[in-house]
Design an enzyme around this catalytic site. Structure first.
Site, PDB file in Angstrom:
ATOM      1  N   ASP A 138      -6.498  12.421   1.642  1.00  0.00           N
ATOM      2  CA  ASP A 138      -5.640  12.987   2.903  1.00  0.00           C
ATOM      3  C   ASP A 138      -5.826  14.781   2.511  1.00  0.00           C
ATOM      4  O   ASP A 138      -6.240  15.290   1.976  1.00  0.00           O
ATOM      5  CB  ASP A 138      -4.427  12.233   2.728  1.00  0.00           C
ATOM      6  CG  ASP A 138      -4.231  12.355   4.061  1.00  0.00           C
ATOM      7  OD1 ASP A 138      -3.918  13.158   4.731  1.00  0.00           O
ATOM      8  OD2 ASP A 138      -4.140  11.231   4.625  1.00  0.00           O
ATOM      9  N   HIS A 170       1.073  15.557   6.071  1.00  0.00           N
ATOM     10  CA  HIS A 170      -0.079  14.612   6.621  1.00  0.00           C
ATOM     11  C   HIS A 170       0.212  13.170   5.309  1.00  0.00           C
ATOM     12  O   HIS A 170       0.368  12.241   5.616  1.00  0.00           O
ATOM     13  CB  HIS A 170      -1.075  14.964   7.100  1.00  0.00           C
ATOM     14  CG  HIS A 170      -1.900  13.522   8.014  1.00  0.00           C
ATOM     15  ND1 HIS A 170      -2.541  12.711   7.266  1.00  0.00           N
ATOM     16  CD2 HIS A 170      -1.896  13.189   9.088  1.00  0.00           C
ATOM     17  CE1 HIS A 170      -3.242  12.024   8.222  1.00  0.00           C
ATOM     18  NE2 HIS A 170      -2.630  12.264   9.396  1.00  0.00           N
ATOM     19  N   SER A 327      -3.135   6.948  11.544  1.00  0.00           N
ATOM     20  CA  SER A 327      -2.941   7.221  10.567  1.00  0.00           C
ATOM     21  C   SER A 327      -1.764   7.216   9.777  1.00  0.00           C
ATOM     22  O   SER A 327      -1.687   6.455   8.544  1.00  0.00           O
ATOM     23  CB  SER A 327      -2.695   9.128  10.617  1.00  0.00           C
ATOM     24  OG  SER A 327      -4.247   9.633  10.414  1.00  0.00           O
TER      25      SER A 327
END
Length: 381
Positions: A138, A170, A327
């Site tokens: 990520d 994220h 996600s």
């Protein structure tokens, strides 16, 4: 008469100078390369014994610049102009030349999911993900967060070399859903005792080249990860990316990937890559009422669903926040895989996947819901 001859000689000399100047400009213009782009050059399997130096020469001789040669994929990332692309496609040792596409994180905006997938039932039995290594491929993880235990990692983003800094937030959010600690503060992850590894392949804008992702997956293979979480994806397929994902799975790793946030489009699949590859577990998103999130991608490649709406998790700087997206659903599945492996350490990745899918709660049409909502309590029986 002499003056006239001198004038003619001067005129001839000037003409010659201008002719040479314009001729030189034409040569320079003709020799100037077209706009260069990033590509992945794959070599034929019959050339697998070809040395790295020879592969580099093949690309360099065509005017290309090799950026990276992969370990498990018989290919190299390179910068090429249009002429080099055409010439390499004709080379007998080259299997393919594909654009080095860019993937983006699947998060939309700004949790309850742990109970929804029945993880606390395993926690109460003493199974919390111990001795299971999870690679979070990520944007990095903020390792200073008091609710996270990051054991290692690596960065494959050239301009951002620290995997423990997360400019996009994220990766840190994803990591918390997988394994936020059971320490009385913040939130609780699906598998709080699992070992997190920050594999940075997305930059601070949430984007990353496919070649960076390939490097990240290769790192996960080489470092014996048990689970890979990829809350990212792109609209374009890639032979090289599929090859390394398949290699990870054949190496025994459970690979969970976000299906995408493209919603549905009639009977057409909107599932992105790498989730679209059969070897991955493609994850869609539902809300707290088990209704499919409107943004969740649909298609025959979809495998399971998990909570992905208003998911509360860790953020950089020791903070917390709620995000939406496939996600956010995917780390529920990666965490569930870690829980199962902590209870059944001898199970193969194929067994883990089969149990997650075969015990999922049916929610509706598989095109939109896959096998249904994962139930880790049932899967670990």
């Amino acid at each position: 008469m002499r003056s006239k001859k001198l004038w003619i000689s001067l005129l001839f000399a000037l003409t010659l100078i201008f002719t040479m100047a314009f001729s030189n400009m034409s040569v320079q213009a003709a020799g100037k390369s077209s706009t260069e782009k990033k590509y992945i050059v794959g070599f034929k399997q019959t050339m697998s014994a070809m040395s790295s130096a020879k592969k580099k020469d093949v690309i360099s001789e065509k005017g290309g610049k090799v950026q990276k040669q992969f370990k498990y994929v018989n290919a190299a990332a390179a910068t090429l102009d249009e002429k080099a692309v055409k010439e390499l496609k004709k080379d007998p040792s080259v299997a393919y030349v594909e654009e080095d596409h860019i993937a983006h994180e699947y998060a939309q905006s700004v949790p309850y999911g742990i109970s929804q997938i029945k993880a606390p039932a395993l926690h109460s039995q003493g199974y919390t993900g111990s001795n299971v290594k999870v690679a979070v491929i990520d944007s990095g993880i903020d390792s200073s967060h008091p609710d996270l235990n990051v054991r290692g990692g690596a960065s494959f983003v050239p301009s951002e070399t620290n995997p423990y800094q997360d400019g996009s937030s994220h990766g840190t959010h994803v990591a918390g859903t997988i394994a936020a600690l059971n320490n009385s503060i913040g939130v609780l992850g699906v598998s709080p005792s699992a070992s997190l590894y920050a594999v940075k392949v997305l930059d601070s804008t949430g984007s990353g080249q496919y070649s960076w992702i390939i490097n990240g997956i290769e790192w996960a293979i080489s470092n014996n990860m048990d689970v890979i979480n990829m809350s990212l994806g792109g609209p374009s397929g890639s032979t090289a990316l599929k090859t390394v994902v398949d290699k990870a799975v054949s190496s025994g790793i459970v690979v969970a990937a976000a299906a995408g946030n493209e919603g549905s489009s009639g009977s057409s699949s909107t599932v992105g890559y790498p989730a679209k590859y059969p070897s991955t577990i493609a994850v869609g998103a539902v809300n707290s009422s088990n209704q499919r999130a409107s943004f969740s991608s649909a298609g025959s490649e979809l495998d399971v669903m998990a909570p992905g709406v208003s998911i509360q998790s860790t953020l950089p700087g020791g903070t917390y926040g709620a995000y939406n997206g496939t996600s956010m659903a995917t780390p529920h599945v990666a965490g569930a895989a870690a829980l199962i492996l902590s209870k059944h350490p001898t199970w193969t990745n194929a067994q883990v996947r089969d149990r997650l899918e075969s015990t999922a709660t049916y929610l509706g049409n598989s095109f939109y819901y896959g096998k249904g909502l994962i139930n880790v309590q049932a899967a670990a029986q």
